[in-house]
Design an enzyme around this catalytic site. Structure first.
Site, short mmCIF file in Angstrom:
data_model
loop_
_atom_site.label_atom_id
_atom_site.label_comp_id
_atom_site.label_asym_id
_atom_site.label_seq_id
_atom_site.Cartn_x
_atom_site.Cartn_y
_atom_site.Cartn_z
N ALA A 57 29.70 42.37 43.35
CA ALA A 57 28.81 43.11 43.97
C ALA A 57 27.37 42.67 43.88
O ALA A 57 26.54 42.55 44.75
CB ALA A 57 28.94 44.69 43.41
N ARG A 98 31.01 42.47 53.88
CA ARG A 98 31.93 42.92 53.12
C ARG A 98 31.53 44.60 52.87
O ARG A 98 30.32 44.67 52.40
CB ARG A 98 32.14 42.56 51.82
CG ARG A 98 32.55 40.83 51.83
CD ARG A 98 33.03 40.37 50.59
NE ARG A 98 34.01 40.96 49.87
CZ ARG A 98 34.91 40.90 48.76
NH1 ARG A 98 33.96 40.23 47.90
NH2 ARG A 98 35.82 41.58 48.28
N GLN A 202 40.59 36.29 40.35
CA GLN A 202 39.34 36.16 39.92
C GLN A 202 39.07 36.17 38.44
O GLN A 202 38.37 35.64 37.98
CB GLN A 202 38.41 37.03 40.51
CG GLN A 202 37.89 37.26 41.63
CD GLN A 202 38.92 38.14 42.79
OE1 GLN A 202 40.07 38.33 42.42
NE2 GLN A 202 38.50 38.56 43.65
N ASP A 243 31.94 48.09 42.24
CA ASP A 243 31.37 47.80 43.50
C ASP A 243 30.35 48.83 44.01
O ASP A 243 29.44 48.38 44.72
CB ASP A 243 32.56 47.37 44.57
CG ASP A 243 32.88 45.95 43.92
OD1 ASP A 243 33.95 45.84 43.10
OD2 ASP A 243 32.44 44.82 44.39
N ASN A 253 36.11 49.73 42.35
CA ASN A 253 36.05 48.22 41.86
C ASN A 253 37.63 47.73 42.20
O ASN A 253 38.34 48.21 42.80
CB ASN A 253 36.02 48.46 40.22
CG ASN A 253 35.81 47.10 39.82
OD1 ASN A 253 34.69 46.28 39.90
ND2 ASN A 253 36.60 46.81 38.44
N LYS A 254 37.66 46.44 41.81
CA LYS A 254 38.70 45.80 42.17
C LYS A 254 40.07 46.30 42.06
O LYS A 254 40.23 47.02 41.03
CB LYS A 254 38.67 44.22 41.52
CG LYS A 254 39.72 43.41 41.68
CD LYS A 254 39.94 42.91 43.15
CE LYS A 254 38.67 42.34 43.85
NZ LYS A 254 38.68 42.08 45.15
#
Ligand code: RUB
Length: 362
Positions: A57, A98, A202, A243, A253-254
């Protein structure tokens, strides 16, 4: 962040501006190759955000600001109506990459405001200054998050983190990894469980690489193993990034963060979210209003890496035609969050009040 190349350690930022170009570490190539790449114009920058050449982010927020600075420079010889049209279009191009991270949206809005007053030359300079301010604020916030968050890490702690909310997800230091970095530099023994973080890995590719560069002990685990280690009592606390955070404290978030939070709750493990105020969205009442990006199914059916000779390669792990859903993020309800580690201190429940009053602080 420290990067060791051929035995020599150098300090790098995740991305920076040089004249009209953006230079950045190509995160698609890590950990196998360290490469700095150049983005010549705002369209290149938009594509790099979408293709995740840089991601996280904070980093995409700064890239969005720099992309706007590129657009302003590209339009600097235009007359006012053309300049305004060009800047507005660039903002849409950069925003349409995004949708989930609040930082990208905020950075672009700030630059759009900066582009609205004065002569063309004044507008161009204002946008460049605003983009620079976003980057400096990010850097300052991540350092403060490290200082605030390191107090939560006791000597000998094992921290679990998901995805990459490290220096590579920001300009430097990171969010979730910043407290870990500071605790390590203070001489505390700190150990990190790194979730692999399918589908783009990631954790395996970026978080593990960052910790290796800093000499912080860690171990890589598959996503499905986090609950196993939590139940065994091997995890002392969890720190993740975010994010977008709604005004009631719900966190995007992820993908997979939600499950970690629920299992942490079940096992009495503190679950912290580290994020700067740029990631909070006061106009968003709850997680149900956050747009979740869905990405290409090819990220799930295939994997990218290098072969035994170090050549980049892709392998298929499912048939290409396999139907796939690939949400990039999920929502963790605020009731699972022990606290928010921010640049203005640790925010504790009730979150609606704590979040709104944090914006009154300097
Ligand atoms: C990144 C991700 C990170 C947050 C943290 O997702 O979910 O945890 O962005 O960001 P992706 P930051 O890799 O899909 O961009 O640390 O920059 O605040």
């Amino acid at each position: 962040m420290k990067v060791r190349i051929d035995g020599v350690t150098k300090d790098y930022r995740t991305l920076w501006m040089e004249g009209q170009t953006i230079k950045l570490i190509d995160q698609r190539k890590l950990p196998h190759r360290f490469e700095v790449t150049t983005l010549e114009n705002h369209r290149d920058t938009a594509k790099a955000i979408k293709d995740m050449v840089m991601r996280g982010a904070g980093a995409i927020g700064v890239a969005g600001g720099y992309g706007m600075a590129q657009a302003a420079l590209e339009a600097s010889e235009m007359m006012q109506p053309e300049f305004e049209k060009y800047i507005q279009k660039a903002a849409v191009t950069l925003k349409d990459t995004r949708p989930t991270a609040a930082n990208l949206y905020h950075a672009i809005e700030r630059c759009l405001n900066a582009a609205s007053i004065g002569s063309i030359q004044e507008r161009v300079s204002s946008v460049i200054n605003e983009a620079g301010a976003v980057a400096s604020e990010d850097l300052y916030a991540s350092e403060q998050i490290g200082i605030v968050g390191s107090e939560l890490i006791e000597d000998g702690s094992a921290v679990l983190t998901h995805c990459n909310a490290g220096a590579l997800a920001f300009i430097d230091y990171g969010t979730a990894l910043s407290p870990v970095r500071f605790a390590h530099r203070q001489g505390k023994k700190v150990f990190v469980f790194v979730d692999e973080t399918r589908p783009r890995c990631q954790g395996a590719r970026l978080t593990a690489w960052e910790l290796e560069q800093e000499g912080i002990p860690y171990t890589l685990i598959v996503d499905n193993a986090a609950g196993y280690f939590m139940r065994r009592g091997e995890v002392d606390l969890i720190i993740v990034g975010a994010d977008r955070i709604a005004s009631n404290g719900d966190v995007a978030n992820k993908i997979g963060t939600y499950e970690k939070a629920v299992v942490a709750h079940e096992n009495g493990i503190p679950f912290y979210v580290a994020a700067p105020r740029m990631t909070f969205d006061l106009n968003c009442p709850s997680g149900d209003h956050i747009e979740i990006e869905e990405r290409d199914g090819a990220e799930v059916t295939g994997m990218w890496g290098v072969d035994e000779k170090g050549c980049p390669t892709k392998v298929l792990i499912a048939e290409e035609k396999t139907p796939v859903r690939n949400p990039a993020f999920d929502i963790t309800p605020s009731k699972y969050v022990t606290g928010f580690i921010t640049e203005v201190g640790l925010l504790k429940p009730p979150y609606t009040d704590a979040i709104s009053s944090s914006f009154l602080k300097e």
